[in-house]
Scaffold this motif. Structure first.
Motif, PDB file in Angstrom:
ATOM      1  N   SER A  79      40.482  37.820  44.684  1.00 41.02           N
ATOM      2  CA  SER A  79      40.781  37.732  46.115  1.00 41.02           C
ATOM      3  C   SER A  79      41.539  38.956  46.601  1.00 41.02           C
ATOM      4  CB  SER A  79      41.667  36.503  46.384  1.00 41.02           C
ATOM      5  OG  SER A  79      41.086  35.323  45.902  1.00 41.02           O
ATOM      6  N   GLU A  80      41.541  39.116  47.934  1.00 41.38           N
ATOM      7  CA  GLU A  80      42.368  40.147  48.564  1.00 41.38           C
ATOM      8  C   GLU A  80      43.838  39.782  48.343  1.00 41.38           C
ATOM      9  OE1 GLU A  80      41.159  42.963  49.976  1.00 41.38           O
ATOM     10  OE2 GLU A  80      39.219  42.221  49.272  1.00 41.38           O
ATOM     11  N   PRO A  81      44.740  40.763  48.395  1.00 40.11           N
ATOM     12  CA  PRO A  81      46.143  40.486  48.086  1.00 40.11           C
ATOM     13  C   PRO A  81      46.800  39.359  48.885  1.00 40.11           C
ATOM     14  CG  PRO A  81      45.780  42.839  48.044  1.00 40.11           C
ATOM     15  CD  PRO A  81      44.501  42.209  48.550  1.00 40.11           C
ATOM     16  N   VAL A  82      46.592  39.281  50.183  1.00 40.95           N
ATOM     17  CA  VAL A  82      47.236  38.219  50.962  1.00 40.95           C
ATOM     18  C   VAL A  82      46.667  36.854  50.568  1.00 40.95           C
ATOM     19  CG1 VAL A  82      47.586  37.273  53.286  1.00 40.95           C
ATOM     20  CG2 VAL A  82      47.894  39.725  52.872  1.00 40.95           C
ATOM     21  N   LEU A 130      52.842  41.325  45.292  1.00 41.33           N
ATOM     22  CA  LEU A 130      53.417  42.062  46.419  1.00 41.33           C
ATOM     23  C   LEU A 130      52.962  43.519  46.424  1.00 41.33           C
ATOM     24  CD1 LEU A 130      57.088  40.709  46.463  1.00 41.33           C
ATOM     25  CD2 LEU A 130      55.222  40.123  48.039  1.00 41.33           C
ATOM     26  N   ASP A 131      52.962  44.164  45.268  1.00 43.23           N
ATOM     27  CA  ASP A 131      52.554  45.571  45.196  1.00 43.23           C
ATOM     28  C   ASP A 131      51.112  45.771  45.647  1.00 43.23           C
ATOM     29  OD1 ASP A 131      55.075  46.272  44.363  1.00 43.23           O
ATOM     30  OD2 ASP A 131      54.516  46.654  42.268  1.00 43.23           O
ATOM     31  N   ALA A 132      50.237  44.820  45.289  1.00 44.48           N
ATOM     32  CA  ALA A 132      48.838  44.926  45.717  1.00 44.48           C
ATOM     33  C   ALA A 132      48.745  44.855  47.243  1.00 44.48           C
ATOM     34  CB  ALA A 132      47.998  43.822  45.070  1.00 44.48           C
ATOM     35  N   ALA A 135      50.188  48.091  48.811  1.00 46.67           N
ATOM     36  CA  ALA A 135      49.234  49.201  48.691  1.00 46.67           C
ATOM     37  C   ALA A 135      48.127  49.077  49.734  1.00 46.67           C
ATOM     38  CB  ALA A 135      48.640  49.241  47.280  1.00 46.67           C
ATOM     39  N   GLU A 136      47.755  47.866  50.056  1.00 43.27           N
ATOM     40  CA  GLU A 136      46.722  47.602  51.050  1.00 43.27           C
ATOM     41  C   GLU A 136      47.273  47.663  52.478  1.00 43.27           C
ATOM     42  OE1 GLU A 136      43.491  44.277  50.618  1.00 43.27           O
ATOM     43  OE2 GLU A 136      45.232  43.442  51.675  1.00 43.27           O
ATOM     44  N   VAL A 178      56.218  37.575  55.134  1.00 39.04           N
ATOM     45  CA  VAL A 178      56.067  38.770  54.284  1.00 39.04           C
ATOM     46  C   VAL A 178      54.922  39.671  54.736  1.00 39.04           C
ATOM     47  CG1 VAL A 178      57.069  37.589  52.286  1.00 39.04           C
ATOM     48  CG2 VAL A 178      54.581  37.758  52.484  1.00 39.04           C
ATOM     49  N   LEU A 179      54.110  39.189  55.664  1.00 36.40           N
ATOM     50  CA  LEU A 179      52.981  39.996  56.139  1.00 36.40           C
ATOM     51  C   LEU A 179      53.452  41.130  57.039  1.00 36.40           C
ATOM     52  CD1 LEU A 179      50.390  37.215  57.068  1.00 36.40           C
ATOM     53  CD2 LEU A 179      50.548  38.539  54.940  1.00 36.40           C
TER      54      LEU A 179
END
Length: 181
Positions: A79-82, A130-132, A135-136, A178-179
């Motif tokens: 999946s995408e990070p979020v 979180l790092d992923a 980075a995105e 956190v977004l």
């Protein structure tokens, strides 16, 4: 001991831990005789693996931490990070329910040691997620693992009768916080 006997012993141990986890998550109560019966093993087998109730509780907690930490890279791969973080929060809700039950049943000295032991692997898992997202560009750059430990700690304070209505809702509020905007 033959390989078949070792495999059988390992399966018994895994089944005991899973039954204990389910009991803690559903009722917060751990009765060893009920765990042995549900796992299909005798009391002697249970006590060979877990000489005390505290040993079994500690192993349930350790397994929860291990499973939760291992889930982060799996979710990021799919999946995408979020979305991965959101799905990881779903699992955090389950983990917090078990943690609350385990810690309520353990003496203070034991649970403090378990809590400190879990911060390394879970901190690594949170940092990976979180790092992923950072980075995105979808996760705020000023958020770190410690922030999420502190903020998600409230889950252990929820009463059982409000769990289903509040746990995921509160994690959604945390995720929105956190977004990046």
């Amino acid at each position: 001991m033959s390989a078949a006997q070792r495999a059988d012993a390992r399966e018994n141990r895994e089944r005991i831990v899973e039954i204990a986890r389910e009991a803690i998550a559903s009722s917060g109560e751990l009765r060893l005789n009920a765990v042995a019966k549900s796992a299909g093993v005798g009391q002697g087998t249970l006590y060979r693996h877990f000489p005390t109730r505290e040993d079994l509780l500690a192993e349930v907690y350790r397994q929860e931490v291990e499973d939760l930490a291992a889930l982060a890279p799996e979710l990021l791969a799919a999946s995408e990070p979020v979305e991965a973080l959101s799905r990881w929060f779903d699992r955090i809700a389950e983990y917090a329910r078990v943690k609350r039950g385990v810690f309520a049943a353990l003496e203070t000295a034991v649970w403090k040691g378990l809590s400190e032991e879990s911060h390394g692997p879970l901190g690594d898992a949170i940092t990976l997620l979180l790092d992923a997202g950072k980075a995105e560009g979808t996760i705020r750059p000023d958020i770190d693992a410690r922030d999420l430990f502190i903020l998600s700690g409230y889950l252990t304070r929820l009463d059982e009768d409000e769990w289903d209505s509040r746990a995921r809702h509160l994690l959604d509020v945390l995720l929105q916080g956190v977004l990046s905007r």
